[in-house]
Structures are given as C-alpha cells and as structure tokens.
Design a protein around this motif. Structure first.
Motif, PDB file in Angstrom:
ATOM      1  N   MET A   1       0.861  -1.181   0.000  1.00 47.88           N
ATOM      2  CA  MET A   1       0.000   0.000   0.000  1.00 47.88           C
ATOM      3  C   MET A   1       0.897   1.231   0.000  1.00 47.88           C
ATOM      4  N   ILE A   2       0.715   2.059  -1.015  1.00 44.30           N
ATOM      5  CA  ILE A   2       1.539   3.260  -1.191  1.00 44.30           C
ATOM      6  C   ILE A   2       0.688   4.485  -0.855  1.00 44.30           C
ATOM      7  N   PRO A   3       1.054   5.247   0.178  1.00 48.09           N
ATOM      8  CA  PRO A   3       0.252   6.414   0.542  1.00 48.09           C
ATOM      9  C   PRO A   3       0.539   7.609  -0.373  1.00 48.09           C
ATOM     10  N   VAL A   4      -0.518   8.214  -0.877  1.00 44.74           N
ATOM     11  CA  VAL A   4      -0.386   9.381  -1.753  1.00 44.74           C
ATOM     12  C   VAL A   4      -1.427  10.427  -1.353  1.00 44.74           C
ATOM     13  N   TYR A   5      -1.147  11.662  -1.719  1.00 48.95           N
ATOM     14  CA  TYR A   5      -2.131  12.741  -1.570  1.00 48.95           C
ATOM     15  C   TYR A   5      -2.769  12.952  -2.932  1.00 48.95           C
ATOM     16  N   ASP A   6      -4.098  12.939  -2.957  1.00 48.27           N
ATOM     17  CA  ASP A   6      -4.830  13.109  -4.208  1.00 48.27           C
ATOM     18  C   ASP A   6      -5.384  14.533  -4.269  1.00 48.27           C
ATOM     19  N   PRO A   7      -4.813  15.393  -5.113  1.00 50.96           N
ATOM     20  CA  PRO A   7      -5.283  16.785  -5.196  1.00 50.96           C
ATOM     21  C   PRO A   7      -6.756  16.900  -5.582  1.00 50.96           C
ATOM     22  N   GLN A   8      -7.256  15.923  -6.330  1.00 51.69           N
ATOM     23  CA  GLN A   8      -8.648  15.981  -6.771  1.00 51.69           C
ATOM     24  C   GLN A   8      -9.613  15.931  -5.592  1.00 51.69           C
ATOM     25  N   TYR A   9      -9.270  15.127  -4.573  1.00 51.75           N
ATOM     26  CA  TYR A   9     -10.153  14.968  -3.415  1.00 51.75           C
ATOM     27  C   TYR A   9      -9.573  15.589  -2.144  1.00 51.75           C
TER      28      TYR A   9
END
Length: 245
Positions: free
Chosen positions: A117-125
């Motif tokens: 599981m790779i944590p990312v920040y999603d600018p869309q949400y």
C-alpha cells in the motif's frame, strides 16, 4: 426475524465501507485508488503527491488465485492473509513463509502473494489515498521512484521525492512513475499528510477466521485443501465459554 444471510451481507458491506473510508468520497470513489484500464490510473495516468518513501510503504500478504481464460477467473475470493504485518516497518522476514498455525488459508495451501500500500495525496479529493499493488508492480514503481529521485540528489543529497509530485500511469502491463509538477499550494496542503497515522490494518480488511473458512469452503476444489477446514459451525480457534462457572 431478520434473515441471517441478509445480516451477514450487511455486516460485510459495513466492513468494506469502513476499510475503504467511503464516507469522505463521492459515490464510486474509495480510499483505494482504482488501478488499470478502467480505473483512475490508466494509460493516461494521474498525478499525486507521494507521502512516504518505499521503506515506509505498508507491506502485507494476500491469498489470491486467479487465471485468465478470456476473462479473469478467481478460484476463490481474494482476502488478506492473517499472517501479515499490521503496521509499517515490520520485520518482513518473519512473514515471508506461510504460517499454518496463524492463518487457516495458509494451512489450506491457498496461494499467497505480497502486496504493497503506497500512501499518496490526491489533489482531486484533497486527502490521502492508497495505491494497493502486488509485488511485481511495486518493484517497478520502486525502480522508477529511485530513478526520479537520483538526479536531484546529485545537487542536494538531502532531497527526497516524499512531498513532491509524481505521475503514475499504466505502462506495458504494469505501472510507471515519473516526476511531475503541481502548484505550490497543492504541495503545501499535502504536507499535512506526511507522517499521518494511517490505519493500514483496517484498510487491509483482515477478516475473522469464520469468514475466511466460508471463503475457502466456496473455493474451487483444486485451489485449496478443504480437508483441513473445520466442520460447519466450528472454528480452529477456541470459542469463549458460555458460562462463568
């Protein structure tokens, strides 16, 4: 009186919703980023802010057995292995081999794979999400991560891709990662989620043993050894006493 099948189905849906964090997203979107041709990360890809280096990605194991016969056919329902780390930075060597005492699926010989599981920040949400991929895809993403980070490290040894923009796309039956650009305001917003205490154990949706036994009983006969499964109504773990005397 409620039908037991309806009750169990409702409990299953509630567990899935809790593990995916559905309440923060519009309908059809979950905490997991959908990967593949019909997903959010397809051949065109999507840009995120990476929130952790590969050593801090969550690694766990999954029981899965599928074949492609014009379409993907699953020999049993995919589920997380109970003999898995429950947090990041665990001693993975302790989990590489199946454990027949800890996991009934291991005991039944169900195929077992490593997932990340790779944590990312999603600018869309405007919140964190996780990219959940098998070992093969993770290997490729890690190689691309190192390639993207290496040039900047020549000028600044302290540089890290964590907190920076990356574009991830489907490429040649796997996934590729490359450096990208996002507005400073977006990168600043993402900083709040670096080091965020993500409940990976909940996201991995580790099932109760009774649920797993049901999955294994429904599996193709050649996919698992059903002779090791307990009889209907029993589990391999001791049940709690009904009385206190």
């Amino acid at each position: 009186m409620a039908n037991i099948r309806d009750v169990l189905k409702q409990r299953e849906q509630q567990r899935d919703q809790a593990s995916k964090g559905d309440s923060e997203f519009p309908e059809g979107v979950t905490r997991y980023v959908k990967m593949g041709s019909y997903g959010e990360v397809n051949k065109d890809g999507k840009t995120f802010v990476i929130l952790a280096q590969p050593d801090d990605w969550f690694v766990y194991f999954v029981h899965e057995d599928k074949v492609y016969e014009g379409k993907t056919v699953h020999k049993f329902r995919k589920h997380s292995c109970l003999h898995s780390p429950k947090e990041t930075n665990a001693d993975l060597l302790k989990f590489f081999k199946p454990d027949k005492n800890e996991c009934i699926s291991c005991k039944a010989g169900a195929k077992r794979k490593m997932f990340f599981m790779i944590p990312v920040y999603d600018p869309q949400y405007q919140t964190y999400r996780v990219i959940d991929v098998a070992e093969f895809h993770a290997n490729n993403l890690i190689a691309d991560y190192d390639k993207a980070e290496k040039p900047a490290k020549k000028f600044n040894k302290e540089y890290s891709l964590v907190g920076d923009a990356v574009h991830i796309k489907q490429y040649d039956k796997t996934f590729a990662l490359e450096s990208a650009e996002l507005d400073e305001e977006v990168l600043e917003a993402a900083k709040a989620f670096i080091g965020f205490d993500i409940n990976y154990e909940e996201l991995a949706n580790f099932r109760e043993e009774a649920d797993i036994i049901s999955i294994l009983n429904d599996a193709d006969d050649n996919a698992v050894d059903k002779s090791v499964l307990p009889a209907a109504g029993a589990t391999t773990q001791e049940s709690e006493p009904k009385y206190d005397f």
